[in-house]
Scaffold this active site. Structure first.
Site, PDB file in Angstrom:
ATOM      1  N   HIS A 378       0.816  -1.222   0.000  1.00 14.27           N
ATOM      2  CA  HIS A 378       0.000   0.000   0.000  1.00 14.27           C
ATOM      3  C   HIS A 378       0.845   1.267   0.000  1.00 14.27           C
ATOM      4  CE1 HIS A 378      -3.901   1.696  -0.043  1.00 14.27           C
ATOM      5  NE2 HIS A 378      -4.489   0.761   0.670  1.00 14.27           N
ATOM      6  N   ASP A 382      -2.531   2.496  -4.525  1.00 12.46           N
ATOM      7  CA  ASP A 382      -3.756   2.850  -3.822  1.00 12.46           C
ATOM      8  C   ASP A 382      -4.901   2.003  -4.388  1.00 12.46           C
ATOM      9  OD1 ASP A 382      -4.407   4.000  -6.267  1.00 12.46           O
ATOM     10  OD2 ASP A 382      -3.961   6.039  -5.610  1.00 12.46           O
TER      11      ASP A 382
END
Length: 405
Positions: A378, A382
């Site tokens: 992450h 996204d």
């Protein structure tokens, strides 16, 4: 003069190795270039070739974990040097211990005669009751009679049998707990360390989508029917891998490595393929998969998987990957959360195909459904990019004719 042998570095990421097997014995005469030991690193089992002629003195035993550059043995140039190295004498067999003469056998004392049964012959009991007790194997010693003068009667035997039926069954003694110790060494030790480090160093997250693979399985069946023409039997895993390569060409930031500061996007798709082997999880790399046809990819992955299971992978064949796939569809696993192989930034997994009721258009039909799951860093991705990746994977798998165009 004597020459020290040290644990070599077999790969850029290797920091330690496990001595697996010594192929040459202590004190043996060895030659330069002779394979004298096998060791394990995080990827494979590798032979160690002697660097000098001489006589071998072993300092690291089988099972020892030795840091790269750490001592594992010494090669003495002459027998005299070897003897001096070992304290003045070659290793000898342990002296035979003197066996004391056996003591004369002492005749065993005669066994004491068994104590007579507690006067069952003097028990007052009717003939029928005695016969019933004998048939059911009941000892008369503990029975109480309800007949005249305490005589045991048939009803007493029946009452005793009824009480035994109501009595709770004896609780068996707990089985002895046998504990087996399994040392984590070699490949499995390295896998454990790498997986733990991966989760500690990344912001890993998993997203999944359920895909209708009915057409994919039908397309694969057509390819199987033409295996004589193709020269191979195409598998579902081949099509999943080909679809992944196709997707990565459209989403290059997924085909990348990350060092914590800089994202390195690769033009070549070096596909890491997870292979379950007896020694642990092996991940051979198929280099430049984007240049291969479906048949070429089938042959490359099949060869890599076979040699991974047989521990025949060569140095460098598990490094340089840019993206990993893991197919658990051969097991009853619908979906999972695979762990990223650093420094890669994502890994794609595939569950089993299951027939279930699904809505096609406005109609309910039985279809073959499969979960596709993407674990991603992450820090790099996204949700928007992950959604696009899974959307394209779904489209490729539900329209398999797009995979090979």
């Amino acid at each position: 003069m004597s020459v020290e042998l040290v644990m070599p570095r077999a790969g850029l990421t290797m920091v330690e190795g496990t001595v697996s097997t010594w192929l040459a014995a202590e004190g043996a005469a060895v030659k330069k270039g002779q394979a004298i030991m096998e060791f394990e690193n995080e990827k494979n089992t590798i032979e160690f070739a002697c660097t000098e002629d001489g006589f071998l003195h072993i300092t690291a035993q089988e099972g020892d974990v030795v840091a790269v550059g750490g001592p594992i043995g010494v090669v003495a140039a002459t027998k005299e040097e070897y003897d001096a190295l070992c304290g003045g004498a070659s290793p000898a067999a342990p002296p035979a211990t003197e066996v004391a003469p056996a003591a004369p056998a002492v005749p065993a004392a005669p066994a004491a005669p068994a104590a007579p049964a507690v006067g069952e012959g003097r028990v007052r009991i009717t003939g029928l009751a005695r016969k019933m007790a004998k048939q059911h194997g009941i000892s008369l010693a503990g029975l109480k009679g309800t007949g005249p003068n305490g005589r045991i009667i048939a009803q007493d035997i029946l009452d005793y049998l009824e009480e035994q039926k109501k009595a709770p069954a004896p609780v068996p003694a707990p089985a002895e707990d046998v504990v087996t110790e399994i040392q984590m060494t070699g490949v499995r030790r390295a896998i454990a360390k790498n997986m733990y480090s991966s989760l500690q160093q990344m912001a890993q997250c998993t997203a999944a989508v359920e895909v209708d693979v009915t057409e994919l399985l039908a397309y694969r069946q057509k390819l199987v029917e033409n295996q004589d023409y193709l020269g191979c039997k195409v598998t579902v895993n081949d099509l999943l891998a080909m679809a992944t390569v196709k997707m990565l060409q459209k989403h290059p930031t997924a085909n990348a490595t990350f060092d914590g500061k800089t994202l390195f996007v690769h033009s070549a798709v070096n596909l890491s393929v997870a292979v379950a082997a007896e020694v642990g999880l092996m991940v051979p790399v198929v280099k430049s998969a984007e240049r291969m046809s479906l048949v070429e990819l089938h042959n490359a992955m099949g060869d890599a998987a076979r040699r991974a299971r047989d521990q025949e992978l060569r140095s460098g064949e598990q490094s340089g990957g840019t993206f990993t796939i893991s197919n658990v569809g051969m097991f009853p696993i619908d979906w999972s959360t695979p762990i990223i192989n650093p420094p890669q930034v994502a890994i794609l997994g595939f569950g089993r195909a299951v027939k279930k009721m699904a809505v096609v258009g406005d109609e309910a039909k039985i279809r073959s459904m499969m979960h596709v799951f993407l674990t991603f860093d992450h820090r790099v991705f996204d949700g928007l990019e992950v959604g696009r990746i899974l959307t394209d994977m779904q489209k490729l798998l539900e329209h398999p004719e797009l995979i090979t165009v």
